[in-house]
Write a protein that holds these residues in place. Sequence first.
Motif, short mmCIF file in Angstrom:
data_model
loop_
_atom_site.label_atom_id
_atom_site.label_comp_id
_atom_site.label_asym_id
_atom_site.label_seq_id
_atom_site.Cartn_x
_atom_site.Cartn_y
_atom_site.Cartn_z
N TYR A 34 -17.73 -6.85 12.70
CA TYR A 34 -17.17 -5.47 12.83
C TYR A 34 -18.12 -4.40 12.55
N GLY A 35 -19.25 -4.62 12.39
CA GLY A 35 -20.28 -3.58 11.93
C GLY A 35 -19.84 -2.92 10.71
N ILE A 36 -19.43 -3.34 9.68
CA ILE A 36 -18.92 -2.91 8.33
C ILE A 36 -20.03 -2.54 7.70
N VAL A 37 -19.91 -1.01 7.09
CA VAL A 37 -21.06 -0.55 6.04
C VAL A 37 -20.55 -0.99 4.54
N VAL A 38 -21.46 -1.42 3.98
CA VAL A 38 -20.96 -2.28 2.65
C VAL A 38 -21.54 -1.27 1.55
N THR A 39 -20.94 -0.66 0.79
CA THR A 39 -21.21 -0.07 -0.66
C THR A 39 -21.18 -0.94 -1.67
N VAL A 40 -22.00 -1.13 -2.44
CA VAL A 40 -22.08 -1.98 -3.54
C VAL A 40 -22.10 -1.09 -4.82
N SER A 41 -21.64 -1.44 -5.95
CA SER A 41 -21.73 -0.64 -7.13
C SER A 41 -22.73 -1.51 -8.18
N LEU A 42 -23.62 -0.62 -8.57
CA LEU A 42 -24.76 -1.29 -9.08
C LEU A 42 -25.54 -0.05 -10.10
N ASP A 43 -25.44 -0.32 -11.36
CA ASP A 43 -25.90 0.80 -12.42
C ASP A 43 -27.35 0.36 -12.82
N GLY A 44 -28.34 0.13 -12.00
CA GLY A 44 -29.37 -0.17 -12.53
C GLY A 44 -29.87 -1.51 -12.85
N GLU A 45 -30.82 -1.76 -13.77
CA GLU A 45 -31.05 -3.06 -14.31
C GLU A 45 -30.26 -3.78 -15.18
N ARG A 46 -30.34 -5.10 -15.37
CA ARG A 46 -29.54 -5.88 -16.08
C ARG A 46 -28.94 -5.22 -17.25
N THR A 47 -30.00 -4.80 -18.07
CA THR A 47 -29.26 -4.42 -19.49
C THR A 47 -28.24 -3.25 -19.41
N ALA A 48 -28.53 -2.39 -18.71
CA ALA A 48 -27.50 -1.28 -18.48
C ALA A 48 -26.36 -1.84 -17.79
N HIS A 49 -26.51 -2.46 -16.64
CA HIS A 49 -25.38 -2.63 -15.84
C HIS A 49 -24.37 -3.70 -16.60
N ASP A 50 -25.09 -4.64 -17.16
CA ASP A 50 -24.18 -5.80 -17.78
C ASP A 50 -23.11 -5.02 -19.02
N LYS A 109 -15.26 4.12 12.51
CA LYS A 109 -16.28 3.36 11.45
C LYS A 109 -15.47 2.65 10.43
N ILE A 110 -16.23 1.77 10.01
CA ILE A 110 -15.44 0.84 8.93
C ILE A 110 -16.32 0.75 7.86
N GLY A 111 -15.85 0.93 6.71
CA GLY A 111 -16.57 0.79 5.45
C GLY A 111 -15.93 0.04 4.29
N ILE A 112 -16.49 -0.36 3.09
CA ILE A 112 -15.94 -1.00 2.09
C ILE A 112 -16.78 -0.78 1.00
N VAL A 113 -16.09 -0.55 -0.05
CA VAL A 113 -16.87 -0.33 -1.57
C VAL A 113 -16.62 -1.33 -2.64
N THR A 114 -17.48 -2.37 -2.71
CA THR A 114 -17.15 -3.60 -3.60
C THR A 114 -17.95 -3.78 -4.82
N ASN A 115 -17.74 -4.43 -5.94
CA ASN A 115 -18.58 -4.70 -7.17
C ASN A 115 -19.58 -5.70 -6.83
N GLY A 116 -19.40 -6.23 -5.53
CA GLY A 116 -20.54 -7.29 -5.32
C GLY A 116 -20.62 -8.56 -5.86
N THR A 117 -19.53 -8.83 -6.59
CA THR A 117 -19.52 -10.39 -7.41
C THR A 117 -18.87 -11.12 -6.33
N LEU A 118 -18.19 -10.93 -5.57
CA LEU A 118 -17.41 -11.70 -4.73
C LEU A 118 -17.79 -11.98 -3.35
N VAL A 119 -19.02 -11.58 -2.91
CA VAL A 119 -19.56 -11.78 -1.54
C VAL A 119 -19.67 -13.17 -1.20
N THR A 120 -18.91 -13.59 -0.05
CA THR A 120 -19.09 -14.90 0.22
C THR A 120 -19.86 -14.77 1.84
N ASP A 121 -19.99 -15.93 2.43
CA ASP A 121 -20.68 -16.26 3.70
C ASP A 121 -19.33 -15.68 4.72
#
Length: 433
Positions: free
Chosen positions: A163-179, A142-154
Amino acid sequence: MGAHLFRTTDGWGAYTPTGDVVEVGQPNWSREQAREELGRQPAGDLQWKKGGASGLSVTMNVSHRCNLKCRYCYADGGSYGTGEGLMSPEVAALTVRRFMGLEGPPLREVKFFGGEPLLNLQAIRTALRELETLCRERRRPKIGIVTNGTLVTDEFVELCQEYGIVVTVSLDGERTAHDQLRPFADGRGSYGAVMRGIEKLCAGLPQATLRYESTFTALHQRLGMSRVDVARHASALGVPIGFAYCYMGTDPDLLCTKSVGEDEAFLSYVLDGVLRPEPFTDFDLVRLLGALVSRRYSDDICPVGSRVFLITPQGDIYPCNLFVFPRFRMGSILDPDWRSRPRFREVQAALRPATDRSTSARCGRCWAYHMCTGCPASVFRETGELTMPPPSECRSKRWSMEHTLRWLIATAKDPLKWQRLEVNLRKICLLEE
């Protein structure tokens, strides 16, 4: 050890030593009456069997650089105190060859991590091609990746599709808290970029291959947000499963206060989420349900350093991303005999009191022995000791397990709900068809 009894709406629930979850008695019965009734019932056919998750897992830190500057980062901005750097394609390919060529348990999982791994797509692609070459006549891990999600490209989405990669994105809720918690290095908020990345992923990948992870902090609490709010935000985006960690670091401004009421609300939310038409749940719950369904267990509360390893860009080997300290360096992937070196065995022996439940008398007396998991690195970072979790954490875990068992008993009374549960567990890759 005898059965563990707990109250339910209609009587008493019992978790037996064989892993059965049953309901006995009436609401007005005493614990002794319930235990006597349970003793008259036939034992279940299934038994707990030693042999939990088999195989090895390797995390490849392909980048010790990051384009964000998260306030709670435990990894020194992505460098782990070892200096910034990118894994070369040669080290990436060598890591795959080394782990695929080991005798014993097979390689079952490869994860790409950082820093921000998408800063080094070349090493990721090289590792994947090496895996493809070596797995022509055997099952691919199995293949996985943990990313902050800001550099996702086509290009990255196409790689995930291939490759059937499982993608985990770091996300801390709505905009105010996350930013505020996860800004770019120049101070700009990253929420908008993450949302664009998630949109690309949702458009190009099956829902079952998407994950999220959040760090819940005192900032969320000051903004009037709960862990349920953070989880609900991810669910609304179509991400079906993830984590909502409570920050337990050293920054007093981010250290959140936990309460039984909030824990119960969060657990109830993710339990009920399993029954939704499009399921949503939490990784810890998946592990617990997986243990109950499979009746398989390991003495390891966490297999770091025995079946789980991390490789730095330079090829150094550590137990996991939270144990990247000089004292836990196990060897180098450049050394073909790294597993036979004294240093490797020394680190394994040092970790054993914190990872192997069979060494703990307290664990041996606990009714939840077969289901329990934990994070020895979190305990080490909080206390400086290599030991089992403190009693307070154990009480919290047992409470969560009991709450889940009570929910299972209630769900089993409704055939339609139970059928939905079985279907949805397969959807979230818990049960194999």
